[in-house]
Each structure stands twice: as C-alpha cells, then as structure tokens.
Write a protein that holds these residues in place. Structure first.
Motif, short mmCIF file in Angstrom:
data_model
loop_
_atom_site.label_atom_id
_atom_site.label_comp_id
_atom_site.label_asym_id
_atom_site.label_seq_id
_atom_site.Cartn_x
_atom_site.Cartn_y
_atom_site.Cartn_z
N THR A 1 5.95 -31.61 -14.84
CA THR A 1 6.72 -32.11 -13.71
C THR A 1 7.07 -31.00 -12.74
O THR A 1 6.96 -31.16 -11.52
CB THR A 1 8.01 -32.81 -14.19
OG1 THR A 1 7.64 -33.88 -15.07
CG2 THR A 1 8.80 -33.36 -13.03
N ASP B 1 2.30 -31.84 -11.54
CA ASP B 1 2.33 -33.13 -10.86
C ASP B 1 3.47 -33.98 -11.41
O ASP B 1 3.59 -34.13 -12.64
CB ASP B 1 0.99 -33.85 -11.07
CG ASP B 1 0.93 -35.18 -10.36
OD1 ASP B 1 1.27 -35.23 -9.16
OD2 ASP B 1 0.54 -36.17 -11.00
N VAL C 1 4.08 -37.30 -11.17
CA VAL C 1 3.69 -38.57 -11.79
C VAL C 1 3.12 -38.34 -13.19
O VAL C 1 3.48 -39.04 -14.14
CB VAL C 1 2.68 -39.33 -10.89
CG1 VAL C 1 2.16 -40.57 -11.59
CG2 VAL C 1 3.33 -39.70 -9.56
N THR C 2 2.26 -37.35 -13.34
CA THR C 2 1.72 -37.03 -14.66
C THR C 2 2.84 -36.61 -15.61
O THR C 2 2.85 -37.01 -16.78
CB THR C 2 0.66 -35.92 -14.56
OG1 THR C 2 -0.33 -36.31 -13.61
CG2 THR C 2 0.02 -35.65 -15.90
N VAL D 1 5.95 -37.54 -15.52
CA VAL D 1 6.72 -38.73 -15.88
C VAL D 1 5.98 -39.55 -16.94
O VAL D 1 6.58 -40.04 -17.89
CB VAL D 1 7.02 -39.59 -14.62
CG1 VAL D 1 7.58 -40.94 -15.00
CG2 VAL D 1 7.98 -38.86 -13.70
N ILE D 2 4.67 -39.66 -16.79
CA ILE D 2 3.88 -40.41 -17.78
C ILE D 2 3.97 -39.74 -19.15
O ILE D 2 4.18 -40.42 -20.17
CB ILE D 2 2.41 -40.53 -17.31
CG1 ILE D 2 2.34 -41.46 -16.10
CG2 ILE D 2 1.52 -41.05 -18.43
CD1 ILE D 2 1.01 -41.45 -15.39
N ARG E 1 10.48 -44.32 -11.30
CA ARG E 1 9.75 -43.28 -10.55
C ARG E 1 8.27 -43.62 -10.46
O ARG E 1 7.65 -43.41 -9.42
CB ARG E 1 9.94 -41.92 -11.23
CG ARG E 1 9.21 -40.79 -10.56
CD ARG E 1 9.77 -40.54 -9.15
NE ARG E 1 9.12 -39.42 -8.53
CZ ARG E 1 8.24 -39.51 -7.53
NH1 ARG E 1 7.93 -40.69 -7.05
NH2 ARG E 1 7.70 -38.43 -7.01
N LEU E 2 7.70 -44.14 -11.53
CA LEU E 2 6.29 -44.54 -11.50
C LEU E 2 6.07 -45.71 -10.54
O LEU E 2 5.07 -45.74 -9.82
CB LEU E 2 5.81 -44.93 -12.89
CG LEU E 2 5.54 -43.80 -13.86
CD1 LEU E 2 5.08 -44.35 -15.20
CD2 LEU E 2 4.50 -42.86 -13.30
N ALA F 1 6.17 -44.38 -7.06
CA ALA F 1 4.98 -43.57 -6.77
C ALA F 1 3.77 -44.46 -6.52
O ALA F 1 2.85 -44.07 -5.79
CB ALA F 1 4.70 -42.63 -7.94
N ALA F 2 3.76 -45.64 -7.11
CA ALA F 2 2.62 -46.56 -6.95
C ALA F 2 2.65 -47.28 -5.60
O ALA F 2 1.63 -47.76 -5.14
CB ALA F 2 2.59 -47.56 -8.08
#
Length: 74
Positions: free
Chosen positions: A22, A26, A28-29, A31-32, A67-68, A71-72
C-alpha cells in the motif's frame, strides 16, 4: 501448530506485506492483500473467542471493501 494457528501466522505476514504494498507500490493491490490477510486470520480469533479482535478486523475489512468499491468507480 494446528491449521488455524498457521492461518493466523500467514495472515499476520500478509498484513505486513499489504502495508508495504500500500505504501510503496499500489493502494488497490495492498487493499486486496489486506482483505485476504484478514479473511485468513478471522477464523482463529473466532475460535479463540477474541470478539474484540473479530469486530476490529471486520471493521477494517469493511473500510477496505469500501476502498475497492471507490477504486472501481470511474
């Protein structure tokens, strides 16, 4: 070491990795990876009846999911 303890250890390692990803790679990555780490760790805390930790992790997973979703969106 039983399966749930191994899952907790792996989840803890992934939380550290997610923090690094994070901050330096990245969001988003990161967060995943963080969501995956929390999902792996939660069963251990449910079994050990650490409800405060389960509630905190669920809250953090909700924030990460939000957050995801943002981001989408374009």
């Amino acid at each position: 070491m039983d399966l749930l303890q191994r899952m907790r250890v792996i989840g803890s390692g992934l939380v550290i990795a997610a923090y690094f990803i994070t901050l330096h790679l990245d969001v988003v990555t990161g967060v995943i990876v963080h969501l995956a780490a929390m999902s792996i760790s939660v069963p251990y805390f449910i079994k050990s009846k650490a409800w405060d930790v389960v509630i905190m992790m669920t809250f953090l997973m909700t924030i990460g999911s939000g957050r995801l979703i943002t981001a989408a969106m374009p």
